[in-house]
Structures are given as C-alpha cells and as structure tokens.
Enzyme design. Structure first.
Site, mmCIF file in Angstrom:
data_model
loop_
_atom_site.group_PDB
_atom_site.id
_atom_site.type_symbol
_atom_site.label_atom_id
_atom_site.label_comp_id
_atom_site.label_asym_id
_atom_site.label_seq_id
_atom_site.Cartn_x
_atom_site.Cartn_y
_atom_site.Cartn_z
ATOM 1 N N ARG A 65 1.011 -1.246 -0.018
ATOM 2 C CA ARG A 65 0.000 0.035 0.027
ATOM 3 C C ARG A 65 0.831 1.277 -0.069
ATOM 4 O O ARG A 65 0.342 2.351 -0.663
ATOM 5 C CB ARG A 65 -0.929 0.007 1.201
ATOM 6 C CG ARG A 65 -2.149 -1.188 0.976
ATOM 7 C CD ARG A 65 -2.968 -1.341 2.269
ATOM 8 N NE ARG A 65 -3.914 -2.361 1.875
ATOM 9 C CZ ARG A 65 -3.850 -3.566 2.377
ATOM 10 N NH1 ARG A 65 -2.503 -3.820 2.906
ATOM 11 N NH2 ARG A 65 -4.507 -4.553 2.342
ATOM 12 N N GLU A 102 2.614 -9.339 12.463
ATOM 13 C CA GLU A 102 1.754 -10.008 13.298
ATOM 14 C C GLU A 102 1.357 -11.624 13.104
ATOM 15 O O GLU A 102 0.865 -12.152 14.068
ATOM 16 C CB GLU A 102 0.285 -9.082 13.115
ATOM 17 C CG GLU A 102 0.315 -7.811 13.322
ATOM 18 C CD GLU A 102 0.875 -6.868 12.281
ATOM 19 O OE1 GLU A 102 0.410 -5.722 12.125
ATOM 20 O OE2 GLU A 102 1.563 -7.490 11.451
#
Length: 178
Positions: A65, A102
C-alpha cells in the site's frame, strides 16, 4: 470538518479480517474518492513539509500500500521514490532484512543502489501496527547509508506500541482504538 475526521469517516471497517479478533481498517474507500484521495495526499505533503527541518531526498513506500502513496508524494516533493518489497520481487543486487509481523516471519528487500549514502528518507505506508515492517524498512535504509527522517502512515494503532521500535519519529493521521 477536519481532514482527520473526513478521512477517518471514509475508512472501511472489516471485523474479523484477516482473522478472528482483528478489525481491518481499509484505506481503499479513500482511494476510490478523488476528493478524499487529494485530501489525503495534500495532508501528508503538508505534514512532511511543516514537520521536518530537512526536505527528504527519497520517499520509500512499503509493499504494497505504500506503493499507492509514495510515488505521488515523491513527485510532488521533487524527490525520488524507492520501493521496499517483499523478498524475491526485485531484480538486481538487493539488501535483505527478515522481520516478524503480526502473523509470522517475512522479509523485505531494497535494491542495493536505490538510496545513496547520506540521503534523507521518509517512509510511507498505510498502517503501523506492531512496527515489524516499518522497523525492517529502517534497517534497510541504514544498510544503504540513508537516514530516516520520519515514518508516515494513514492509520496508527498506538496501543500495539509498534512506533516505539522505530529509529525516527512517526506520524499517523487516524488513530485507531484498541
């Protein structure tokens, strides 16, 4: 309405994505709206120009992104754009850093000659959570001889303390609650 409120209201909210217990904040509704996208870019450029004593030489966008924001910002600031990609995606000689994210271990890479020693760098991405990918980007910038001025994000999750892992100040427009 402030830029922050306007942009926050446009974020898509997706509970339990990409896994149960995680709420994903989606920037794509902002990008689909030309006025909102311009507001986002103008806000980020204003922030960079008014909160850094040194103009950046390079804008680094993180896979994927950050690639949507970085080239536009670098063009408007008159500096170069450098992508940091996931492992195995860049041609030529690359520097590589492994990092924990994560959901597991990953690696980032940068072309070895993309940042020149002494260049000042701003890192752009959509979100900071645990800080693994941004920290890895900072390590690649150091390996290249560059200096990170700031890490800039659309969304910050400060309760995860990822910004504390970074070697420079960080900024996000929208602060998500835990």
């Amino acid at each position: 309405m402030s830029d922050v409120t306007y942009l926050k209201n446009l974020l898509g909210v997706h509970p339990n994505f990409p896994k149960k217990g995680v709420t994903f904040l989606d920037i794509f509704p902002i990008l689909r709206n030309p006025i909102a996208f311009e507001t986002l870019i103008t806000h980020l450029i204003h922030h960079i120009l008014t909160n850094n004593e040194i103009k950046p030489d390079v804008i680094v966008g993180l896979d994927a992104r950050g690639f949507l924001l970085g080239p536009i910002i670098s063009m408007r600031l008159g500096c170069s754009f450098v992508p940091i990609r996931k492992g195995g995606k860049l041609p030529g000689l690359v520097e590589v850093v492994k990092y924990e994210k994560e959901y597991g271990i990953d690696e980032f890479e940068i072309q070895s000659d993309a940042i020149k020693p002494g260049q000042n760098v701003i890192v752009i991405d959509d979100l900071i959570a645990t800080g693994g990918s941004a920290h890895a980007a900072g390590e690649l910038i150091k390996k290249s001889g560059g200096k990170t001025l700031e890490y800039v994000f659309i969304v910050g999750l400060p309760f995860l303390k990822g910004h504390e892992k970074l070697d420079a100040k960080s900024y996000w427009i929208v602060e998500a609650e835990d």
